[in-house]
Write a protein that holds these residues in place. Structure first.
Motif, PDB file in Angstrom:
ATOM      1  N   MET A   1       0.712  -0.989   0.163  1.00 18.92           N
ATOM      2  CA  MET A   1       0.071   0.174   0.065  1.00 18.92           C
ATOM      3  C   MET A   1       0.720   1.174   0.275  1.00 18.92           C
ATOM      4  O   MET A   1       1.994   1.063   0.040  1.00 18.92           O
ATOM      5  N   HIS A   2       0.593   2.979  -0.554  1.00 20.91           N
ATOM      6  CA  HIS A   2       1.213   3.814  -0.788  1.00 20.91           C
ATOM      7  C   HIS A   2       0.324   4.185   0.052  1.00 20.91           C
ATOM      8  O   HIS A   2       0.227   5.433  -0.553  1.00 20.91           O
ATOM      9  N   GLY A   3       0.563   4.305   1.502  1.00 20.32           N
ATOM     10  CA  GLY A   3       0.025   5.150   2.874  1.00 20.32           C
ATOM     11  C   GLY A   3       0.856   5.762   3.680  1.00 20.32           C
ATOM     12  O   GLY A   3       2.347   5.240   3.549  1.00 20.32           O
ATOM     13  N   PRO A   4       1.040   6.163   4.971  1.00 23.05           N
ATOM     14  CA  PRO A   4       1.720   6.716   5.794  1.00 23.05           C
ATOM     15  C   PRO A   4       1.755   5.218   6.640  1.00 23.05           C
ATOM     16  O   PRO A   4       0.856   4.244   6.804  1.00 23.05           O
ATOM     17  N   THR A   5       3.437   4.933   7.558  1.00 23.66           N
ATOM     18  CA  THR A   5       3.588   3.808   7.612  1.00 23.66           C
ATOM     19  C   THR A   5       1.645   3.249   8.777  1.00 23.66           C
ATOM     20  O   THR A   5       2.075   2.036   8.764  1.00 23.66           O
ATOM     21  N   LEU A   6       2.070   3.962   9.433  1.00 26.82           N
ATOM     22  CA  LEU A   6       1.207   3.619  10.912  1.00 26.82           C
ATOM     23  C   LEU A   6      -0.066   3.478   9.897  1.00 26.82           C
ATOM     24  O   LEU A   6      -0.912   2.047  10.919  1.00 26.82           O
ATOM     25  N   VAL A   7      -1.086   3.612   9.120  1.00 26.74           N
ATOM     26  CA  VAL A   7      -1.538   3.414   8.780  1.00 26.74           C
ATOM     27  C   VAL A   7      -2.161   2.319   8.157  1.00 26.74           C
ATOM     28  O   VAL A   7      -2.641   1.230   8.489  1.00 26.74           O
ATOM     29  N   ASN A   8      -0.763   2.201   7.048  1.00 27.19           N
ATOM     30  CA  ASN A   8      -0.681   0.683   6.596  1.00 27.19           C
ATOM     31  C   ASN A   8      -0.331  -0.024   7.920  1.00 27.19           C
ATOM     32  O   ASN A   8      -1.581  -2.166   7.963  1.00 27.19           O
ATOM     33  N   TRP A   9      -0.017   0.018   9.066  1.00 25.58           N
ATOM     34  CA  TRP A   9      -0.099  -1.328  10.522  1.00 25.58           C
ATOM     35  C   TRP A   9      -1.057  -1.635  10.623  1.00 25.58           C
ATOM     36  O   TRP A   9      -1.307  -2.466  11.404  1.00 25.58           O
ATOM     37  N   LEU A  10      -1.755  -0.063  11.322  1.00 22.53           N
ATOM     38  CA  LEU A  10      -3.084  -0.376  11.910  1.00 22.53           C
ATOM     39  C   LEU A  10      -4.106  -1.714  10.614  1.00 22.53           C
ATOM     40  O   LEU A  10      -4.857  -1.944  11.480  1.00 22.53           O
ATOM     41  N   LEU A  11      -4.286  -1.229   9.304  1.00 24.07           N
ATOM     42  CA  LEU A  11      -5.085  -1.666   8.849  1.00 24.07           C
ATOM     43  C   LEU A  11      -4.786  -2.603   8.944  1.00 24.07           C
ATOM     44  O   LEU A  11      -5.083  -4.034   8.930  1.00 24.07           O
ATOM     45  N   ALA A  12      -2.758  -3.889   8.841  1.00 32.46           N
ATOM     46  CA  ALA A  12      -2.693  -4.518   9.541  1.00 32.46           C
ATOM     47  C   ALA A  12      -3.620  -5.632  10.128  1.00 32.46           C
ATOM     48  O   ALA A  12      -3.624  -6.982   9.932  1.00 32.46           O
ATOM     49  N   LEU A  13      -3.266  -4.337  11.370  1.00 31.40           N
ATOM     50  CA  LEU A  13      -3.396  -5.235  12.739  1.00 31.40           C
ATOM     51  C   LEU A  13      -5.328  -5.793  12.538  1.00 31.40           C
ATOM     52  O   LEU A  13      -5.637  -6.935  13.276  1.00 31.40           O
ATOM     53  N   LEU A  14      -6.077  -4.947  12.078  1.00 27.35           N
ATOM     54  CA  LEU A  14      -7.458  -4.381  11.891  1.00 27.35           C
ATOM     55  C   LEU A  14      -7.241  -6.114  11.601  1.00 27.35           C
ATOM     56  O   LEU A  14      -8.029  -6.607  11.560  1.00 27.35           O
ATOM     57  N   THR A  15      -7.321  -5.827   9.903  1.00 32.11           N
ATOM     58  CA  THR A  15      -7.697  -6.909   9.066  1.00 32.11           C
ATOM     59  C   THR A  15      -7.040  -8.678   9.334  1.00 32.11           C
ATOM     60  O   THR A  15      -8.059  -9.801   9.251  1.00 32.11           O
ATOM     61  N   ALA A  16      -6.122  -8.912  10.679  1.00 33.29           N
ATOM     62  CA  ALA A  16      -5.534  -9.903  10.573  1.00 33.29           C
ATOM     63  C   ALA A  16      -5.869 -10.195  11.884  1.00 33.29           C
ATOM     64  O   ALA A  16      -6.758 -11.904  11.942  1.00 33.29           O
ATOM     65  N   THR A  17      -6.580  -9.566  12.458  1.00 37.75           N
ATOM     66  CA  THR A  17      -7.365  -9.773  13.960  1.00 37.75           C
ATOM     67  C   THR A  17      -8.697 -10.764  12.998  1.00 37.75           C
ATOM     68  O   THR A  17      -9.156 -11.830  13.322  1.00 37.75           O
ATOM     69  N   ALA A  18      -9.428  -9.913  12.448  1.00 31.92           N
ATOM     70  CA  ALA A  18     -10.401 -10.246  11.301  1.00 31.92           C
ATOM     71  C   ALA A  18     -10.353 -12.015  10.786  1.00 31.92           C
ATOM     72  O   ALA A  18     -10.828 -12.704  10.816  1.00 31.92           O
ATOM     73  N   GLY A  19      -9.388 -11.605   9.542  1.00 32.61           N
ATOM     74  CA  GLY A  19      -8.466 -12.908   9.234  1.00 32.61           C
ATOM     75  C   GLY A  19      -8.754 -14.472  10.609  1.00 32.61           C
ATOM     76  O   GLY A  19      -9.392 -15.124  10.300  1.00 32.61           O
ATOM     77  N   ALA A  20      -8.017 -13.826  11.383  1.00 31.10           N
ATOM     78  CA  ALA A  20      -7.574 -14.920  12.532  1.00 31.10           C
ATOM     79  C   ALA A  20      -9.115 -15.323  13.345  1.00 31.10           C
ATOM     80  O   ALA A  20      -9.214 -16.458  13.491  1.00 31.10           O
ATOM     81  N   TYR A  21      -9.776 -14.245  13.536  1.00 30.17           N
ATOM     82  CA  TYR A  21     -11.077 -14.715  13.896  1.00 30.17           C
ATOM     83  C   TYR A  21     -12.395 -15.420  12.315  1.00 30.17           C
ATOM     84  O   TYR A  21     -12.777 -17.317  13.602  1.00 30.17           O
TER      85      TYR A  21
END
Length: 192
Positions: free
Chosen positions: A1-21
């Motif tokens: 993705m081509h956004g701010p690093t913090l946004v990328n990591w927050l998106l990764a955390l959110l979607t990884a949590t949903a995927g793991a669930y």
């Protein structure tokens, strides 16, 4: 993705949590539905949905973190094959057609995003792409409208049940995962 690093990591955390669930739901759900008059066993709609949402959630997390470092062909195969399978399943069976088409659109959007990311020009030393639009603007806009609308629709379904009460308990978690996937896809497309 081509956004701010913090946004990328927050998106990764959110979607990884949903995927793991979704993976835990996949593990707990029954493997097949009961066969009907001479038909073979097949995946239950819940299990099929959980598998698709786990793939999307974990895939979005990986894409948000790794970006264009993974070759486009890997992403194309990872999401292109499920997209084709969901399209074929949606066209061949009327039961669950809408849900399968949504999963096909999601997988195709992931493929499109990955291909657009890997085809982008080199970033500046600060990591930003100055005014460079990735992908086809019309397709990106259509996908943004779809996932924005889907997120709003799934959000309203999460908040209200038929009795008019909030559905935020454990029964609402699958809907919350769908909302997360819609928002995550919208965010990924927005950075293009």
């Amino acid at each position: 993705m081509h956004g701010p690093t913090l946004v990328n990591w927050l998106l990764a955390l959110l979607t990884a949590t949903a995927g793991a669930y979704c993976l835990t739901r996949l593990r707990r759900s029954p493997c097949t539905t009961a066969p009907r008059e001479g038909r073979h066993h097949h995946l239950s709609p819940t299990r099929e949905s959980d598998a698709a949402e786990a793939l999307m959630g974990l895939g979005m997390a990986a894409m948000a973190v790794t970006g264009a470092t993974v070759p486009a062909t890997v992403w194309a195969w990872l999401f292109g094959l499920p997209a084709a399978a969901f399209l074929v399943a949606a066209l061949s069976a009327p039961a669950g057609r809408t849900h399968r088409l949504h999963h096909a659109i999601s997988a195709l959007a992931m493929t499109y995003t990955a291909l657009a990311m890997t085809a982008s020009p080199t970033a500046s030393p600060s990591g930003h792409h100055h005014g460079v639009a990735l992908g086809a603007p019309l397709l990106t806009g259509a996908l943004l409208l779809y996932f924005g609308g889907y997120s709003l629709w799934s959000g309203t379904r999460l908040l209200h049940t038929s009795a008019g009460t909030l559905a935020l308990g454990t029964a609402g978690l699958p809907r919350a995962c769908r909302l997360t996937m819609g928002i995550g896809m919208f965010a990924m497309l927005l950075t293009m």
